[in-house]
Design a protein around this motif. Structure first.
Motif, short mmCIF file in Angstrom:
data_model
loop_
_atom_site.label_atom_id
_atom_site.label_comp_id
_atom_site.label_asym_id
_atom_site.label_seq_id
_atom_site.Cartn_x
_atom_site.Cartn_y
_atom_site.Cartn_z
N TRP A 1 -5.74 11.97 -11.03
CA TRP A 1 -5.41 10.44 -11.30
C TRP A 1 -5.23 9.79 -10.17
N ALA A 2 -4.59 10.11 -9.09
CA ALA A 2 -4.37 9.33 -7.69
C ALA A 2 -5.70 9.68 -6.79
N ALA A 3 -6.70 10.15 -7.37
CA ALA A 3 -7.84 10.02 -6.20
C ALA A 3 -8.33 8.45 -6.06
N HIS A 4 -8.55 8.45 -4.86
CA HIS A 4 -9.04 7.19 -4.24
C HIS A 4 -10.41 6.75 -4.79
N ALA B 1 0.65 -1.27 -0.02
CA ALA B 1 -0.01 0.05 -0.16
C ALA B 1 0.73 1.03 0.07
N VAL B 2 0.42 2.49 -0.36
CA VAL B 2 0.96 3.51 -0.52
C VAL B 2 0.13 4.47 0.28
N SER B 3 0.47 5.35 1.28
CA SER B 3 -0.34 6.30 1.86
C SER B 3 -0.46 7.53 1.31
N GLU B 4 -1.61 8.08 1.60
CA GLU B 4 -1.89 9.53 0.97
C GLU B 4 -0.46 10.48 1.08
#
Length: 230
Positions: free
Chosen positions: A226-229, A89-92
């Motif tokens: 693009w990186a919005a969950h 996982a990669v955190s915000e």
């Protein structure tokens, strides 16, 4: 054949591209898997088996397993004994940091290229830019990420600093663009894809202001749209 998650019922999975064009299956598989992770099609916390991935590529499990071990060394997956590999996982906060560092490096570097880059070298990147657009139209996220990586790293390479390219390449591998799927469904990815062609045109026009504006907007998409969950 779709990739299935170990220990879970079959679900929609990334259509990894067929192998070809590289001498090493291991390298090609690793590149495609990285792109699938960046695009968010291989999800954090999920466990994927090497045999299932190998079936999709039409190769033995050995090069796939070797590629996943390479990704484990990069911190992109963890090995799960007797099961496969779990995507890390990669955190915000990490995504914010990666994008911030990329902006510090890429924006001034690319703006500088507006005054120094050889027009022939810039034009040589146009096929990759068009490939990004074609992938966006087709909704092929893995092809999109792979072409996008080639374009941006190829552009940065024109600055003549190999270490800079290596640093940005590593940041790109660690990023996650979870929102790409939503953008495809909404028909909004094409606009971002077109920015690559706009950027080339601005560079060829030696328009530093336009280059800065496009690069700033483009990297803003990386962390915003693009990186919005999901």
């Amino acid at each position: 054949m779709a990739v299935q998650r170990t220990g879970a019922p079959p679900t929609h999975a990334p259509d990894l591209p067929a192998l070809g064009g590289k001498s090493s299956y291991r390298e090609r598989v690793a590149d495609a898997l990285r792109a699938a992770m960046v695009a968010g099609e291989l999800r954090p916390g999920e466990v994927y088996s090497a045999p299932t991935l190998a079936a999709r590529f039409g190769v033995s499990a050995t090069p796939v397993r070797e590629a996943m071990l390479d990704l484990a060394k990069e911190g992109l997956v963890d090995t799960v004994p007797n099961k496969g590999f779990r995507v890390t996982a990669v955190s915000e906060k990490q995504l914010d940091e990666y994008t911030h560092v990329r902006a510090l490096i890429e924006i001034p570097t690319v703006v500088g290229l507006a005054g120094t880059a050889d027009p022939v070298s810039l034009e040589a990147l146009r096929p990759a830019a068009r490939e990004i657009v074609h992938a966006a139209v087709a909704g092929d996220l893995i092809a999109y990420v792979e072409a996008d990586t080639r374009f941006h790293l190829g552009l940065l390479a024109l600055a003549g600093n190999a270490h800079l390219v290596e640093v940005v390449g590593d940041l790109r591998k660690r990023s996650r663009l979870y929102g790409l799927t939503a953008l495809v469904k909404e028909g909004r990815l094409l606009a971002s894809a077109q920015e690559h062609l706009d950027l080339l045109d601005a560079l060829l026009d030696r328009d530093k202001r336009a280059v800065r504006e496009i690069m700033t907007r483009h990297l803003g998409h990386v962390r915003g749209l693009w990186a919005a969950h999901d």
